[in-house]
Scaffold this motif. Structure first.
Motif, PDB file in Angstrom:
ATOM      1  N   ILE A  68       0.820  -1.213   0.000  1.00 32.64           N
ATOM      2  CA  ILE A  68       0.000   0.000   0.000  1.00 32.64           C
ATOM      3  C   ILE A  68       0.854   1.264   0.000  1.00 32.64           C
ATOM      4  CG2 ILE A  68      -2.044  -1.021   1.071  1.00 32.64           C
ATOM      5  CD1 ILE A  68      -1.051   0.155   3.752  1.00 32.64           C
ATOM      6  N   ASP A  69       2.137   1.134   0.259  1.00 34.47           N
ATOM      7  CA  ASP A  69       3.048   2.271   0.281  1.00 34.47           C
ATOM      8  C   ASP A  69       3.814   2.422  -1.031  1.00 34.47           C
ATOM      9  OD1 ASP A  69       2.385   2.967   2.926  1.00 34.47           O
ATOM     10  OD2 ASP A  69       3.795   1.479   3.702  1.00 34.47           O
ATOM     11  N   LYS A  70       3.202   2.043  -2.140  1.00 36.20           N
ATOM     12  CA  LYS A  70       3.855   2.043  -3.446  1.00 36.20           C
ATOM     13  C   LYS A  70       4.467   3.409  -3.793  1.00 36.20           C
ATOM     14  CE  LYS A  70       1.150   1.838  -6.955  1.00 36.20           C
ATOM     15  NZ  LYS A  70       0.261   1.452  -8.055  1.00 36.20           N
ATOM     16  N   ASN A  71       3.738   4.498  -3.556  1.00 33.99           N
ATOM     17  CA  ASN A  71       4.266   5.824  -3.871  1.00 33.99           C
ATOM     18  C   ASN A  71       5.468   6.180  -3.008  1.00 33.99           C
ATOM     19  OD1 ASN A  71       2.498   6.356  -5.958  1.00 33.99           O
ATOM     20  ND2 ASN A  71       0.974   7.279  -4.622  1.00 33.99           N
ATOM     21  N   LYS A  72       5.457   5.722  -1.763  1.00 36.21           N
ATOM     22  CA  LYS A  72       6.619   5.957  -0.901  1.00 36.21           C
ATOM     23  C   LYS A  72       7.834   5.210  -1.447  1.00 36.21           C
ATOM     24  CE  LYS A  72       4.758   7.014   3.640  1.00 36.21           C
ATOM     25  NZ  LYS A  72       4.627   6.565   5.020  1.00 36.21           N
ATOM     26  N   ILE A  73       7.621   4.002  -1.919  1.00 37.34           N
ATOM     27  CA  ILE A  73       8.733   3.229  -2.464  1.00 37.34           C
ATOM     28  C   ILE A  73       9.282   3.922  -3.709  1.00 37.34           C
ATOM     29  CG2 ILE A  73       9.469   1.016  -3.426  1.00 37.34           C
ATOM     30  CD1 ILE A  73       7.274  -0.304  -1.696  1.00 37.34           C
ATOM     31  N   TYR A  74       8.410   4.420  -4.583  1.00 31.82           N
ATOM     32  CA  TYR A  74       8.869   5.169  -5.764  1.00 31.82           C
ATOM     33  C   TYR A  74       9.667   6.398  -5.341  1.00 31.82           C
ATOM     34  CZ  TYR A  74       6.040   2.447  -9.043  1.00 31.82           C
ATOM     35  OH  TYR A  74       5.515   1.447  -9.805  1.00 31.82           O
ATOM     36  N   SER A  75       9.147   7.147  -4.373  1.00 30.55           N
ATOM     37  CA  SER A  75       9.843   8.365  -3.952  1.00 30.55           C
ATOM     38  C   SER A  75      11.187   8.030  -3.305  1.00 30.55           C
ATOM     39  CB  SER A  75       8.971   9.205  -3.024  1.00 30.55           C
ATOM     40  OG  SER A  75       8.657   8.511  -1.853  1.00 30.55           O
ATOM     41  N   TYR A  76      11.223   7.022  -2.437  1.00 27.67           N
ATOM     42  CA  TYR A  76      12.491   6.617  -1.828  1.00 27.67           C
ATOM     43  C   TYR A  76      13.479   6.119  -2.893  1.00 27.67           C
ATOM     44  CZ  TYR A  76      10.798   6.923   3.009  1.00 27.67           C
ATOM     45  OH  TYR A  76      10.334   7.359   4.221  1.00 27.67           O
ATOM     46  N   SER A  77      12.971   5.443  -3.917  1.00 28.82           N
ATOM     47  CA  SER A  77      13.844   4.968  -4.993  1.00 28.82           C
ATOM     48  C   SER A  77      14.473   6.141  -5.737  1.00 28.82           C
ATOM     49  CB  SER A  77      13.063   4.088  -5.972  1.00 28.82           C
ATOM     50  OG  SER A  77      12.614   2.919  -5.333  1.00 28.82           O
ATOM     51  N   MET A  78      13.713   7.186  -5.964  1.00 26.34           N
ATOM     52  CA  MET A  78      14.237   8.378  -6.634  1.00 26.34           C
ATOM     53  C   MET A  78      15.284   9.079  -5.755  1.00 26.34           C
ATOM     54  SD  MET A  78      10.776   9.867  -8.378  1.00 26.34           S
ATOM     55  CE  MET A  78      11.594  11.234  -9.191  1.00 26.34           C
ATOM     56  N   ILE A  79      14.990   9.198  -4.479  1.00 28.00           N
ATOM     57  CA  ILE A  79      15.939   9.816  -3.546  1.00 28.00           C
ATOM     58  C   ILE A  79      17.215   8.984  -3.480  1.00 28.00           C
ATOM     59  CG2 ILE A  79      16.340  10.442  -1.135  1.00 28.00           C
ATOM     60  CD1 ILE A  79      13.223  10.964  -1.008  1.00 28.00           C
ATOM     61  N   LEU A  80      17.056   7.682  -3.403  1.00 27.26           N
ATOM     62  CA  LEU A  80      18.193   6.767  -3.342  1.00 27.26           C
ATOM     63  C   LEU A  80      19.064   6.895  -4.594  1.00 27.26           C
ATOM     64  CD1 LEU A  80      19.592   4.408  -1.858  1.00 27.26           C
ATOM     65  CD2 LEU A  80      18.039   2.869  -3.061  1.00 27.26           C
ATOM     66  N   ALA A  81      18.451   6.909  -5.754  1.00 30.22           N
ATOM     67  CA  ALA A  81      19.201   7.026  -7.008  1.00 30.22           C
ATOM     68  C   ALA A  81      19.991   8.328  -7.052  1.00 30.22           C
ATOM     69  CB  ALA A  81      18.246   6.944  -8.201  1.00 30.22           C
ATOM     70  N   GLY A  82      19.365   9.418  -6.648  1.00 28.52           N
ATOM     71  CA  GLY A  82      20.066  10.700  -6.630  1.00 28.52           C
ATOM     72  C   GLY A  82      21.225  10.710  -5.651  1.00 28.52           C
ATOM     73  N   ALA A  83      21.010  10.139  -4.480  1.00 33.44           N
ATOM     74  CA  ALA A  83      22.077  10.079  -3.476  1.00 33.44           C
ATOM     75  C   ALA A  83      23.251   9.246  -3.986  1.00 33.44           C
ATOM     76  CB  ALA A  83      21.532   9.511  -2.167  1.00 33.44           C
ATOM     77  N   ILE A  84      22.953   8.137  -4.640  1.00 31.23           N
ATOM     78  CA  ILE A  84      24.016   7.283  -5.185  1.00 31.23           C
ATOM     79  C   ILE A  84      24.748   8.011  -6.312  1.00 31.23           C
ATOM     80  CG2 ILE A  84      24.491   5.165  -6.488  1.00 31.23           C
ATOM     81  CD1 ILE A  84      22.173   3.862  -4.856  1.00 31.23           C
ATOM     82  N   GLY A  85      24.005   8.693  -7.181  1.00 31.97           N
ATOM     83  CA  GLY A  85      24.626   9.437  -8.283  1.00 31.97           C
ATOM     84  C   GLY A  85      25.614  10.478  -7.792  1.00 31.97           C
ATOM     85  N   ASN A  86      25.219  11.253  -6.798  1.00 32.61           N
ATOM     86  CA  ASN A  86      26.118  12.268  -6.261  1.00 32.61           C
ATOM     87  C   ASN A  86      27.262  11.654  -5.454  1.00 32.61           C
ATOM     88  OD1 ASN A  86      24.921  14.486  -7.465  1.00 32.61           O
ATOM     89  ND2 ASN A  86      23.578  14.891  -5.740  1.00 32.61           N
ATOM     90  N   LEU A  87      27.000  10.529  -4.787  1.00 31.34           N
ATOM     91  CA  LEU A  87      28.059   9.850  -4.047  1.00 31.34           C
ATOM     92  C   LEU A  87      29.138   9.332  -5.004  1.00 31.34           C
ATOM     93  CD1 LEU A  87      29.215   8.729  -1.396  1.00 31.34           C
ATOM     94  CD2 LEU A  87      27.821   6.674  -1.780  1.00 31.34           C
ATOM     95  N   ILE A  88      28.738   8.811  -6.141  1.00 32.60           N
ATOM     96  CA  ILE A  88      29.708   8.344  -7.144  1.00 32.60           C
ATOM     97  C   ILE A  88      30.645   9.484  -7.523  1.00 32.60           C
ATOM     98  CG2 ILE A  88      29.958   7.597  -9.555  1.00 32.60           C
ATOM     99  CD1 ILE A  88      27.334   5.949  -9.112  1.00 32.60           C
ATOM    100  N   ASP A  89      30.086  10.663  -7.800  1.00 39.80           N
ATOM    101  CA  ASP A  89      30.918  11.833  -8.134  1.00 39.80           C
ATOM    102  C   ASP A  89      31.874  12.169  -6.999  1.00 39.80           C
ATOM    103  OD1 ASP A  89      29.475  12.125 -10.447  1.00 39.80           O
ATOM    104  OD2 ASP A  89      28.897  14.196 -10.067  1.00 39.80           O
ATOM    105  N   ARG A  90      31.327  12.235  -5.804  1.00 45.01           N
ATOM    106  CA  ARG A  90      32.118  12.662  -4.652  1.00 45.01           C
ATOM    107  C   ARG A  90      33.289  11.705  -4.415  1.00 45.01           C
ATOM    108  NH1 ARG A  90      30.251  16.478  -1.972  1.00 45.01           N
ATOM    109  NH2 ARG A  90      28.061  16.009  -2.240  1.00 45.01           N
TER     110      ARG A  90
END
Length: 163
Positions: A98-120
């Motif tokens: 039932i928390d499908k939208n939360k999972i989508y939002s967390y997935s987007m946040i996670l992807a962004g955090a990983i993307g910037n971490l790779i750069d750093r």
């Protein structure tokens, strides 16, 4: 006595979220690689009336916070990002169907955090290049990973207030 085994929605449909995460990381990675290969640092190219591509390096966090600290912030921000990534992974795994939208939002946040971490980790800074402006007001320069984090947070906040 019955043993109750929790079934998590993430485990059932993991491929959808992993695909989203990999897609965002890939777009972020290759857009930054293109910037590095095609624009000099501080070079600007006008794209639209309110959009430029402007190659800058962010040695700090959002809005260049901590960027002038002499280098220790790279390690601090990398460790902080890793902790946030682990917390988000834990939250995603524990969410139910039932928390499908939360999972989508967390997935987007996670992807962004990983993307910037790779750069750093790889460069020692985050590559920013999207320069939005309206007349003489310029928003802080950002990248695809930042967009992913921003929109993930918007979805998360919207869902928090709609429940």
């Amino acid at each position: 006595m019955f043993l109750y085994k929790k079934k998590y929605y993430f485990q059932k449909n993991y491929w959808i979220y992993i695909t989203i995460i990999i897609f965002i990381i890939t777009i972020d990675f290759y857009s930054k690689k293109w910037i590095l290969n095609n624009l000099n640092i501080y070079e600007k190219q006008k794209i639209f009336l309110i959009l430029n591509i402007f190659h800058v390096h962010n040695f700090g966090a959002a809005f260049n916070i901590l960027s002038d600290q002499g280098g220790w912030q790279k390690y601090f921000l990398s460790i902080f990002s890793i902790v946030i990534i682990l917390i988000i992974c834990s939250k995603i795994i524990k969410l139910k169907k039932i928390d499908k939208n939360k999972i989508y939002s967390y997935s987007m946040i996670l992807a962004g955090a990983i993307g910037n971490l790779i750069d750093r980790i790889y460069y020692g800074f985050v590559i920013d290049f999207i320069d939005l402006h309206i007349k003489h007001y310029h928003f802080p320069t950002f990248n695809i990973a930042d967009c992913s984090i921003f929109f993930g947070m918007i979805i998360l906040i919207k869902n928090s207030y709609s429940n």
